[in-house]
Enzyme design. Structure first.
Site, PDB file in Angstrom:
ATOM      1  N   ASP A  67       0.944  -1.017  -0.208  1.00 36.60           N
ATOM      2  CA  ASP A  67       0.231   0.045  -0.013  1.00 36.60           C
ATOM      3  C   ASP A  67       0.909   1.262  -0.013  1.00 36.60           C
ATOM      4  O   ASP A  67       2.106   1.144   0.311  1.00 36.60           O
ATOM      5  CB  ASP A  67      -1.022  -0.114   1.212  1.00 36.60           C
ATOM      6  CG  ASP A  67      -0.402  -0.260   2.613  1.00 36.60           C
ATOM      7  OD1 ASP A  67       0.869   0.056   2.465  1.00 36.60           O
ATOM      8  OD2 ASP A  67      -0.963  -0.742   3.637  1.00 36.60           O
ATOM      9  N   ASN A 136      -8.143  -3.140  14.237  1.00 32.91           N
ATOM     10  CA  ASN A 136      -9.543  -3.244  13.638  1.00 32.91           C
ATOM     11  C   ASN A 136      -9.597  -4.168  12.382  1.00 32.91           C
ATOM     12  O   ASN A 136     -10.625  -4.477  11.904  1.00 32.91           O
ATOM     13  CB  ASN A 136     -10.185  -1.844  12.972  1.00 32.91           C
ATOM     14  CG  ASN A 136      -9.264  -1.256  11.813  1.00 32.91           C
ATOM     15  OD1 ASN A 136      -8.133  -2.137  11.352  1.00 32.91           O
ATOM     16  ND2 ASN A 136      -9.725  -0.371  11.070  1.00 32.91           N
TER      17      ASN A 136
END
Ligand code: PGA
Length: 246
Positions: A67, A136
């Protein structure tokens, strides 16, 4: 699903580096998918030491970053490129033309995502994908709710994920809220995937991702479907797993 669970982060780094080095020794022209973050920093340090000792040769390896942030120049200290440059590429003198990052300065970001996906396919796909995990459950910038069939795309970064990286920015500096990321489908297409975590802050999410329901609410849970997954943890990160896994 294969587990490697080490006593502490130092042993963890050695085990994770051994996994990567093993891949490169087995196939010297491997394509590696590289993650960035606090998790992988000691892994790259251990790998650099192995390369410098002549224990493994990366001269034919191709790398693809998982990313990258949108809106930062490539050499901003917070980009995945500059972090990997500091921790790995520069230290290990990797051939620069074998290093691939999405160009987040491209005028047409959607076209750049398609081009990145195509470049990866032309290189034959990823042999070993390294993956950290967010608290998360995110993988790369695939935050909760990202479809499992996503390819490389422009992603919104959640506020909680931005907070984790806040220290990389000067006070008052605008922090990116978007990134380009390999999609979840792209990630699971890797021939082998390594889920990497150490430290007690990852304990709950590791258990949820690997033993909870497979759901886009926990993007890393998609890895339960990967046919060739190795999970490399230290005791702290593994502490929430059921006994059968340990
Ligand atoms: P970390 O980040 O390695 O800094 O914990 C992992 C991630 O957010 O994917």
């Amino acid at each position: 699903m294969q587990f490697v669970i080490t006593a502490d982060p130092a042993a963890w780094a050695a085990a994770a580096a051994a996994e990567v080095a093993g891949q490169v020794k087995a196939r010297p022209d491997s394509v590696l998918g590289l993650a960035t973050g606090n998790t992988t920093a000691p892994l790259y340090a251990a790998l650099v030491a192995m390369i410098r000792r002549g224990e493994v040769d990366f001269s034919r390896v191709t790398t693809f970053a998982l990313d990258e942030y949108v809106g930062l120049p490539r050499d901003h200290r917070a980009t995945c490129w500059s972090r990997l440059q500091r921790e790995f590429y520069g230290q290990a003198a990797l051939p620069t033309d074998h290093i691939n990052h999405p160009d987040t300065q491209a005028a047409d970001l959607a076209a750049e995502c398609r081009a990145y996906e195509e470049r990866l396919a032309r290189c034959g796909g990823v042999d070993l994908q390294l993956l950290g995990i967010g608290e998360n459950g995110h993988l790369g910038f695939n935050e909760p709710g990202t479809p499992f069939d996503s390819l490389t795309h422009i992603a919104e970064i959640t506020r909680e994920s931005m907070l984790v990286r806040q220290a990389s920015y000067a006070p008052g500096e605008r922090q990116p809220h978007q990134g380009l990321t390999l999609g979840l489908k792209t990630i699971v297409q890797a021939r082998r995937a390594a889920l990497l975590a150490w430290g007690s802050n990852k304990r709950a999410i590791v258990a949820r991702a690997l033993e909870g329901p497979v759901t886009p609410d926990v993007p890393a849970s998609i890895l339960q479907r990967h046919p060739n997954l190795v999970v490399i943890l230290d005791e702290s990160a593994a502490g929430g797993l059921g006994r059968r896994q340990r």
